[in-house]
Every structure is written in C-alpha cells, then in structure tokens.
Design an enzyme around this catalytic site. Structure first.
Site, PDB file in Angstrom:
ATOM      1  N   LYS A  42       0.858  -1.193   0.000  1.00  0.00           N
ATOM      2  CA  LYS A  42       0.000   0.000   0.000  1.00  0.00           C
ATOM      3  C   LYS A  42       0.882   1.227   0.000  1.00  0.00           C
ATOM      4  O   LYS A  42       1.853   1.309   0.756  1.00  0.00           O
ATOM      5  CB  LYS A  42      -0.866  -0.016   1.277  1.00  0.00           C
ATOM      6  CG  LYS A  42      -1.892   1.080   1.343  1.00  0.00           C
ATOM      7  CD  LYS A  42      -3.236   0.635   0.810  1.00  0.00           C
ATOM      8  CE  LYS A  42      -4.163   1.787   0.464  1.00  0.00           C
ATOM      9  NZ  LYS A  42      -3.814   2.555  -0.727  1.00  0.00           N
ATOM     10  N   LYS A 102       4.828   2.729   8.701  1.00  0.00           N
ATOM     11  CA  LYS A 102       3.613   3.480   9.055  1.00  0.00           C
ATOM     12  C   LYS A 102       2.406   2.557   9.217  1.00  0.00           C
ATOM     13  O   LYS A 102       1.641   2.677  10.172  1.00  0.00           O
ATOM     14  CB  LYS A 102       3.343   4.489   7.933  1.00  0.00           C
ATOM     15  CG  LYS A 102       2.259   5.488   8.216  1.00  0.00           C
ATOM     16  CD  LYS A 102       2.099   6.449   7.035  1.00  0.00           C
ATOM     17  CE  LYS A 102       3.423   7.094   6.661  1.00  0.00           C
ATOM     18  NZ  LYS A 102       3.286   8.024   5.528  1.00  0.00           N
ATOM     19  N   LYS A 104       5.517   2.282  -2.633  1.00  0.00           N
ATOM     20  CA  LYS A 104       5.375   3.661  -3.109  1.00  0.00           C
ATOM     21  C   LYS A 104       5.628   3.674  -4.593  1.00  0.00           C
ATOM     22  O   LYS A 104       6.319   2.785  -5.118  1.00  0.00           O
ATOM     23  CB  LYS A 104       6.382   4.576  -2.406  1.00  0.00           C
ATOM     24  CG  LYS A 104       5.992   6.029  -2.403  1.00  0.00           C
ATOM     25  CD  LYS A 104       4.971   6.319  -1.308  1.00  0.00           C
ATOM     26  CE  LYS A 104       4.508   7.762  -1.334  1.00  0.00           C
ATOM     27  NZ  LYS A 104       3.737   8.086  -0.132  1.00  0.00           N
ATOM     28  N   THR A 162      -5.522  12.822   5.936  1.00  0.00           N
ATOM     29  CA  THR A 162      -4.135  12.932   6.413  1.00  0.00           C
ATOM     30  C   THR A 162      -4.002  14.121   7.362  1.00  0.00           C
ATOM     31  O   THR A 162      -3.438  14.006   8.463  1.00  0.00           O
ATOM     32  CB  THR A 162      -3.166  13.061   5.224  1.00  0.00           C
ATOM     33  OG1 THR A 162      -3.446  12.015   4.294  1.00  0.00           O
ATOM     34  CG2 THR A 162      -1.731  12.965   5.677  1.00  0.00           C
ATOM     35  N   ASN A 218      -2.966  19.143  -0.429  1.00  0.00           N
ATOM     36  CA  ASN A 218      -4.024  18.344   0.173  1.00  0.00           C
ATOM     37  C   ASN A 218      -3.818  18.231   1.690  1.00  0.00           C
ATOM     38  O   ASN A 218      -4.736  18.461   2.480  1.00  0.00           O
ATOM     39  CB  ASN A 218      -4.009  16.958  -0.502  1.00  0.00           C
ATOM     40  CG  ASN A 218      -4.906  15.987   0.205  1.00  0.00           C
ATOM     41  OD1 ASN A 218      -4.532  15.396   1.215  1.00  0.00           O
ATOM     42  ND2 ASN A 218      -6.118  15.830  -0.284  1.00  0.00           N
ATOM     43  N   SER A 277      -7.514   5.213   3.648  1.00  0.00           N
ATOM     44  CA  SER A 277      -7.395   4.438   2.403  1.00  0.00           C
ATOM     45  C   SER A 277      -7.734   2.970   2.658  1.00  0.00           C
ATOM     46  O   SER A 277      -8.392   2.324   1.840  1.00  0.00           O
ATOM     47  CB  SER A 277      -5.962   4.530   1.859  1.00  0.00           C
ATOM     48  OG  SER A 277      -5.860   5.565   0.919  1.00  0.00           O
TER      49      SER A 277
END
Ligand code: NAD
Length: 410
Positions: free
Chosen positions: A66, A90, A102, A186, A216, A344
């Site tokens: 992810k 994380k 990523k 976030t 964002n 997410s």
C-alpha cells in the site's frame, strides 16, 4: 540529502534499541521488488515522450502493498525506496493489515497538459497492472496526484483486468467509489494525533501553528486546527508564504491560491519565505510539503515547541538529535500522517464489501485508532527515554517480527 539514507539511519537507530532477527533485518533493509518502467506518452503535438515511472514494493509481511504515487521533477528511485520503507513502518504503527509500497514518475506536472497527465497516468497502469490489485498492491495519491488521477488509474486497471471490485486504487473521488473523509484524512488525522498528545507535551488548550505546504495535507490540517479554535499563523507553498499573528482563515488562503496561483499578495498578511516559516516563534511547526526541510543547517532556527510531521521525511536524523537535545517534541511522519493510509484502508474495505460508510463513522474510527496508537507511541517513548520516532519504529518492528514469526509457524 538522500531520503533513503535518512530512512535507513532511522531504522538502524531503532534496531539498536530493540533488536530484531537477522532475517527481519535483511527483509526490511531492502524492498521485496522494484520496478522501473519506461512509459511512452503521446504528447498533444503528436510526438512521443518517454517518462520514467517507479513502483517499489517494500514489504508484504503484514498485508498487500500500500502506498501513494508521486509526480515530481525530483522523484527518483531512492526517494521512492525511502517512501516505500516508511509506508511499511507506518502501516505497522497504525496496526492496519497492509504492507508498504510507493510509486512515482519523474515529471514536473506543471509542464504537461491535462490530457498528457491523463495519458501518463493510464500509461503508468499499463506498465504495472499485472503487479497491482486489491489483493496484492493498492496505490493511492501523493504529491501532485489526486482523486482525478486515481479515477483515471482505476478505470484503466478495470479495462485491462475486468476486475470490477473498484478496490485496486484508493483516494478516489466520492462518485468513483471513494470514501467519505479520505480527502482530508491525512491532515485531520494529524490533528487527532496532536490532540491526543497535546497536554502530555505541555501545550496549552489553544496553540499557534505554522504550516509549510498548502496542498491536500497542509490545507486539510490547517482547516482542522482552525475549526477547533487554534490559530494558524502561517501557510506557504513552494514559492513562499504568508504570516498573520492574529491567525489566517485557511479556506480563504487556499481559495486565493487556487484563484491567483500564488500566495504572494494575500491581503492582511505579511509575505514570508519558507526559511522564515521554519524559524517562526510558534507552538507547533507543521512541515506538510516535502522531505529534508528541518536539517543540520536549518534546525538551530526552529523555535517551535512541537514539530508535527505531516510530510514524509521532513526531518533528517541529525536534526532529530538536535531537537531531542532541546526537548522539542517531534510527532514523526510514520504516526502523524498515517490518517491518510488508514482511511485508504477503510476505502479498500468498503469497496470489497460493497459498503459506503458515513463521514462520522469513518472519522470516528480514525480518531479512536489514532488516539490509541498515538498514546502507545508516547508511552513507549517515555519508557525507553527516547524520541517518538524511535519509539514508533520499535513498535512497528515488533509487529513486523510477529508477522514474520507467524508465517513460519504455518
Ligand atoms: P500536494 O501536491 O497536494 O501539495 C504539496 C504542497 O507542498 C504544495 O502546496 C506545494 O506548493 C508545496 N511545496 C512543494 N515544495 C515546497 C517547498 N520546497 N517548500 C514549501 N512548500 C512546498 O501534496 P500532498 O498530498 O499534500 O503531500 C504533502 C506531503 O504529505 C508529502 O510529503 C506527502 O508524501 C505527504 N503525505 C501525503 C498523503 C496524502 O494522503 N496525500 C498522505 C501521507 C503523507
């Protein structure tokens, strides 16, 4: 300053405190898989241009890969490797059933048209789709990608695979299967972690806060703090920022930036540089833009009492040491900005179950999780007499070790 060096140094520092098995160490020092793709894109003038794209699948020990996809002129494989490692850590700190990955493309998105951006996004998926999917690797937005990008990508994925579950990408728009609360998750998540730790860190009920980055994440955080009566005294973008001691209205600043493309002439505020912003006297400094902002060179100017990291990798290990020596609390990225990946994972779960949860449900679950994990990191740091970054890493390493041990017993 190579972010991969920072990420590996952080890992080493935690391993010194909390030993792990040699096998786990070698599994997380290097990613499980790396892909570099040459992506051909038809440009508006009919020519073809090849872009370099990446996906680093760092660890699947705790679940499917992810992590977001970044479009930036400076994006390179080492940056994506670092960001992928941080994703693994994380997701373990947040205790969600996800691994870490990523992606990225080396491109300055300001230099390509909307149509070119769409073809590039679809091309990224065409290059990588056999390795993606709801059970294997689920990308999301990051710097310069957004719900629209995820919509193009998820549409391309569906065309190529006929998988109609709509769960291969998260951070989609609401009318494309996105989750309530995801766009601000976030920033709002950073606020929840902060609130859970505020009094423990010795801060007053209402604080003055300076935020670097009006994307964002920065705007989401600014609006959450502002809505709860805190004073957002400064905001900035890549070209500089604005300061007002009495406080700014983040929605108005963000609307002004969208309209004029810059913060420069924002009324009733003083223009400041990004360096000025880092040096402001305030309670909380929030880096919410890119890596390597608080470094050995800039750390002596930081006068905030708390650093809440919402960007990934904004503080280098040398700067961490200097802040720890001055008793400045750093809420690390792997905790502070984990709200994005947590929501997410909720989006993925809703897509797979065919459900749609209300915003109250999503943010309520997020708050409960972040308060619990935030206090867990704080308690661990106190017990180990160390900073919250090392503490969070040790918690993540234990969870990864458990996942590795469990695989062996089956
Ligand atoms: P974004 O593209 O929406 O916004 C980035 C912002 O940073 C822009 O306002 C840009 O002007 C500013 N910026 C760029 N370079 C700068 C510089 N040198 N100095 C000051 N400002 C600069 O990106 P975003 O999604 O808000 O991501 C910001 C950070 O948060 C990144 O580090 C990203 O990895 C991290 N993050 C994002 C998410 C997410 O859900 N989008 C989740 C977790 C972490």
């Amino acid at each position: 300053m190579n972010p991969l060096h920072s990420a590996l140094a952080q890992l080493d520092r935690a391993i010194i405190i909390r030993g792990i098995s040699d096998e786990l160490r070698s599994r997380i020092e290097k990613p499980e898989r790396e892909i570099v793709a040459s992506i051909p894109v038809e440009m508006d003038d009919g020519s073809a241009r090849i872009f370099e794209g990446y996906r680093v699948q760092h660890s699947s020990l705790r679940g499917p890969y992810k992590g977001g996809i970044r479009y930036h002129a400076d994006t390179n494989l080492d940056e994506v490797r670092a960001l992928a490692l941080w994703m693994t850590i994380k997701c373990a700190v947040a205790d969600i059933p996800m691994g870490g990955a990523k992606g990225g493309v080396t491109v300055d998105p300001r230099t390509i048209s909307q149509g070119e951006r769409e073809r590039l996004s679809r091309g990224w998926v065409r290059s990588l789709y056999p390795l993606l999917g709801p059970d294997s690797d689920i990308p999301a937005p990051d710097v310069n990608t957004n719900p629209e990008t995820m919509g193009w990508m998820s549409d391309e994925y569906e065309k190529l695979t006929s998988d109609t579950r709509n769960a291969a990408f998260t951070g989609k728009a609401l009318d494309r299967g996105g989750s309530e609360g995801r766009s601000a998750a976030t920033g709002v998540g950073g606020f929840f972690v902060f609130e859970a730790l505020r009094s423990l860190m010795g801060l007053p009920e209402k604080v003055a806060i300076a935020i670097q980055g009006v994307g964002n994440v920065g705007v989401g955080a600014a609006e959450a703090f502002h809505a709860h009566g805190h004073r957002v005294v400064a905001l900035s973008d890549s070209r500089g920022g604005v300061y007002a001691e009495k406080g700014l209205d983040p929605a108005a600043v963000s609307a002004y930036k969208k309209e004029t493309g810059s913060l420069k002439w924002y009324p009733d505020a003083e223009a400041i540089s990004n360096d000025d912003l880092l040096r402001l006297e305030c309670d909380v400094l929030v880096p919410a833009a890119l890596e390597n902002q608080i470094t050995a060179d800039t750390v002596s100017g930081v006068r905030a009492k708390v650093v809440l990291e919402l960007a990934n990798g904004p503080t280098t290990p040398e700067a961490d040491d200097a802040l720890l020596a001055r008793a400045v609390h750093v809420i690390p990225d792997i905790l502070g900005n984990s709200g994005g990946v947590v929501v997410s994972s909720y989006e993925w779960e809703q897509n797979l179950k065919g459900e749609h949860w209300s915003e109250d449900d999503v943010l309520g679950k997020l708050r409960t999780l972040l308060e619990r994990e935030g206090r867990g990191v704080w308690d661990r740091a106190k017990r180990l007499k160390t900073d919250m970054r090392r503490a969070a890493f040790t918690i993540a390493l234990e969870r990864l070790q458990e996942a590795l041990d469990a695989k062996k017993t089956h």
